[in-house]
Motif scaffolding. Sequence first.
Motif, mmCIF file in Angstrom:
data_model
loop_
_atom_site.group_PDB
_atom_site.id
_atom_site.type_symbol
_atom_site.label_atom_id
_atom_site.label_comp_id
_atom_site.label_asym_id
_atom_site.label_seq_id
_atom_site.Cartn_x
_atom_site.Cartn_y
_atom_site.Cartn_z
ATOM 1 N N ASP A 151 128.880 89.029 40.231
ATOM 2 C CA ASP A 151 129.950 88.171 39.717
ATOM 3 C C ASP A 151 130.975 88.954 38.909
ATOM 4 O OD1 ASP A 151 128.868 85.923 40.869
ATOM 5 O OD2 ASP A 151 127.731 85.343 39.086
ATOM 6 N N SER A 152 130.510 89.904 38.118
ATOM 7 C CA SER A 152 131.430 90.654 37.262
ATOM 8 C C SER A 152 132.005 91.884 37.953
ATOM 9 C CB SER A 152 130.709 91.079 35.968
ATOM 10 O OG SER A 152 129.604 91.914 36.267
ATOM 11 N N SER A 153 131.668 92.069 39.233
ATOM 12 C CA SER A 153 132.109 93.275 39.946
ATOM 13 C C SER A 153 133.184 93.010 40.987
ATOM 14 C CB SER A 153 130.905 93.944 40.630
ATOM 15 O OG SER A 153 129.949 94.348 39.676
ATOM 16 N N LEU A 154 133.577 91.748 41.178
ATOM 17 C CA LEU A 154 134.604 91.447 42.178
ATOM 18 C C LEU A 154 135.908 92.179 41.878
ATOM 19 C CD1 LEU A 154 134.070 87.612 42.744
ATOM 20 C CD2 LEU A 154 133.617 89.463 44.368
ATOM 21 N N ARG A 155 136.232 92.285 40.607
ATOM 22 C CA ARG A 155 137.466 92.971 40.215
ATOM 23 C C ARG A 155 137.431 94.440 40.623
ATOM 24 N NH1 ARG A 155 139.675 93.677 34.029
ATOM 25 N NH2 ARG A 155 141.831 94.272 34.538
ATOM 26 N N ILE A 156 136.267 95.042 40.533
ATOM 27 C CA ILE A 156 136.110 96.446 40.914
ATOM 28 C C ILE A 156 136.374 96.623 42.406
ATOM 29 C CG2 ILE A 156 134.440 98.330 41.105
ATOM 30 C CD1 ILE A 156 133.115 97.095 38.543
ATOM 31 N N PHE A 157 135.805 95.733 43.224
ATOM 32 C CA PHE A 157 135.987 95.858 44.668
ATOM 33 C C PHE A 157 137.405 95.494 45.093
ATOM 34 C CE2 PHE A 157 131.363 95.387 44.290
ATOM 35 C CZ PHE A 157 130.992 96.563 44.929
ATOM 36 N N ASN A 158 138.030 94.566 44.381
ATOM 37 C CA ASN A 158 139.441 94.275 44.652
ATOM 38 C C ASN A 158 140.304 95.502 44.371
ATOM 39 O OD1 ASN A 158 138.941 91.642 45.423
ATOM 40 N ND2 ASN A 158 139.335 90.778 43.396
ATOM 41 N N SER A 159 139.956 96.235 43.325
ATOM 42 C CA SER A 159 140.708 97.446 42.974
ATOM 43 C C SER A 159 140.457 98.555 43.991
ATOM 44 C CB SER A 159 140.323 97.909 41.566
ATOM 45 O OG SER A 159 140.637 96.919 40.601
ATOM 46 N N ILE A 160 139.235 98.662 44.480
ATOM 47 C CA ILE A 160 138.923 99.651 45.518
ATOM 48 C C ILE A 160 139.762 99.392 46.761
ATOM 49 C CG2 ILE A 160 137.122 100.351 47.155
ATOM 50 C CD1 ILE A 160 135.115 100.081 44.843
ATOM 51 N N ARG A 161 139.860 98.125 47.151
ATOM 52 C CA ARG A 161 140.674 97.778 48.325
ATOM 53 C C ARG A 161 142.154 98.046 48.061
ATOM 54 N NH1 ARG A 161 136.778 93.608 48.808
ATOM 55 N NH2 ARG A 161 138.011 92.221 47.482
ATOM 56 N N HIS A 162 142.603 97.751 46.851
ATOM 57 C CA HIS A 162 144.016 97.961 46.516
ATOM 58 C C HIS A 162 144.415 99.424 46.685
ATOM 59 C CE1 HIS A 162 147.831 97.655 44.316
ATOM 60 N NE2 HIS A 162 147.450 98.729 43.648
ATOM 61 N N TYR A 163 143.567 100.326 46.234
ATOM 62 C CA TYR A 163 143.878 101.755 46.313
ATOM 63 C C TYR A 163 143.442 102.370 47.645
ATOM 64 C CZ TYR A 163 144.823 101.453 41.304
ATOM 65 O OH TYR A 163 145.337 101.119 40.068
ATOM 66 N N GLN A 164 142.933 101.527 48.541
ATOM 67 C CA GLN A 164 142.523 101.956 49.886
ATOM 68 C C GLN A 164 141.514 103.102 49.833
ATOM 69 O OE1 GLN A 164 146.318 102.750 51.844
ATOM 70 N NE2 GLN A 164 146.542 100.597 52.399
ATOM 71 N N LEU A 165 140.559 102.964 48.940
ATOM 72 C CA LEU A 165 139.478 103.937 48.850
ATOM 73 C C LEU A 165 138.395 103.573 49.862
ATOM 74 C CD1 LEU A 165 139.123 104.202 44.957
ATOM 75 C CD2 LEU A 165 140.417 105.712 46.481
ATOM 76 N N ASP A 166 137.961 104.544 50.612
ATOM 77 C CA ASP A 166 136.958 104.315 51.655
ATOM 78 C C ASP A 166 135.556 104.276 51.031
ATOM 79 O OD1 ASP A 166 135.638 104.031 54.037
ATOM 80 O OD2 ASP A 166 135.872 106.131 54.645
ATOM 81 N N ILE A 167 135.353 103.251 50.212
ATOM 82 C CA ILE A 167 134.063 103.052 49.544
ATOM 83 C C ILE A 167 133.522 101.696 49.986
ATOM 84 C CG2 ILE A 167 132.866 102.798 47.343
ATOM 85 C CD1 ILE A 167 135.058 104.502 46.060
ATOM 86 N N THR A 168 132.379 101.713 50.628
ATOM 87 C CA THR A 168 131.821 100.466 51.159
ATOM 88 C C THR A 168 130.436 100.158 50.619
ATOM 89 O OG1 THR A 168 130.907 101.632 53.076
ATOM 90 C CG2 THR A 168 133.131 100.709 53.304
ATOM 91 N N ARG A 169 129.896 101.052 49.793
ATOM 92 C CA ARG A 169 128.540 100.850 49.293
ATOM 93 C C ARG A 169 128.523 100.845 47.768
ATOM 94 N NH1 ARG A 169 127.995 103.582 54.082
ATOM 95 N NH2 ARG A 169 126.331 102.850 55.466
ATOM 96 N N ALA A 170 127.635 100.044 47.238
ATOM 97 C CA ALA A 170 127.510 99.959 45.782
ATOM 98 C C ALA A 170 126.087 99.559 45.424
ATOM 99 C CB ALA A 170 128.494 98.942 45.217
ATOM 100 N N ALA A 171 125.698 99.942 44.228
ATOM 101 C CA ALA A 171 124.430 99.501 43.656
ATOM 102 C C ALA A 171 124.758 98.749 42.376
ATOM 103 C CB ALA A 171 123.528 100.696 43.368
ATOM 104 N N LEU A 172 124.604 97.435 42.412
ATOM 105 C CA LEU A 172 124.867 96.578 41.255
ATOM 106 C C LEU A 172 123.512 96.111 40.737
ATOM 107 C CD1 LEU A 172 127.732 94.474 42.888
ATOM 108 C CD2 LEU A 172 127.937 96.610 41.601
ATOM 109 N N VAL A 173 123.093 96.673 39.618
ATOM 110 C CA VAL A 173 121.688 96.541 39.226
ATOM 111 C C VAL A 173 121.440 95.500 38.141
ATOM 112 C CG1 VAL A 173 121.286 98.925 39.904
ATOM 113 C CG2 VAL A 173 121.817 98.413 37.520
ATOM 114 N N SER A 174 122.493 94.813 37.698
ATOM 115 C CA SER A 174 122.353 93.716 36.723
ATOM 116 C C SER A 174 121.557 94.127 35.480
ATOM 117 C CB SER A 174 121.689 92.502 37.388
ATOM 118 O OG SER A 174 122.464 92.033 38.468
ATOM 119 N N GLY A 175 121.899 95.289 34.943
ATOM 120 C CA GLY A 175 121.272 95.744 33.715
ATOM 121 C C GLY A 175 120.011 96.564 33.896
ATOM 122 N N ALA A 176 119.542 96.704 35.130
ATOM 123 C CA ALA A 176 118.321 97.474 35.379
ATOM 124 C C ALA A 176 118.620 98.975 35.338
ATOM 125 C CB ALA A 176 117.731 97.097 36.732
ATOM 126 N N MET A 177 117.575 99.783 35.425
ATOM 127 C CA MET A 177 117.745 101.230 35.436
ATOM 128 C C MET A 177 118.367 101.677 36.752
ATOM 129 S SD MET A 177 114.150 102.460 33.695
ATOM 130 C CE MET A 177 114.643 104.191 33.747
#
Length: 217
Positions: A83-109
């Motif tokens: 939920d708090s990471s949508l802005r990050i992915f919107n920014s990735i798309r805006h700058y046309q960065l070829d990043i398609t993978r992420a690890a969103l761990v919700s506070g975990a290690m």
Amino acid sequence: MHKFENCLVVGISSRALFDLEEENRIFDEAGVDAYTKYQIEHENDILKPGTGFALIKALLKLNEIGSEERKTEIIVMSRNNADSSLRIFNSIRHYQLDITRAALVSGAMLAPYLEAFNTDLFLSANEEDVQEAINAGVAAGIIYTQHLTYNEIKEIDQIRIAFDGDAVLFSDESERIYKSQGIEAFQANETKNARKPLPEGPFARFFKNPVSDSESL
């Protein structure tokens, strides 16, 4: 999970990739709920590039050289939730960065995810996360954050990385002898083991990666 064989895998925290200093202040002062609320309310506001942005963009450009086989894979590593990471992915798309993978761990290690992605290098603005990665045997470094304007983000034509020897490319066993027993013991140990290779350090795997060892880097 795909191991990205023959590919340089770099994990980077969202705060190292983008300028999230104001958001980080909200998190520190008001807590995770206020931070999440702020990010959701501003999910369509494009983030400014962070201090690691130019390096990541340059690493992604390696995929445009030569064959169609990917040479680098960038993975955004974050303690945030989806939920708090949508802005990050919107920014990735805006700058046309070829990043398609992420690890969103919700506070975990993060360490288990670094290992799962077979990460060669992890970059973060959080010293605790960097130390956690190093303890897990993953090469890692701190990205110091600062406010930058987009015009201050200069393109990197050639990636140059300087490595220290002790405790970086090689183990810190000689350094530990020097610190605990002094210069004479250090010199005696070096003389005794002159023909014996030093054990690998935390950055050895990154250094030996076929991509980081190529002329394209």
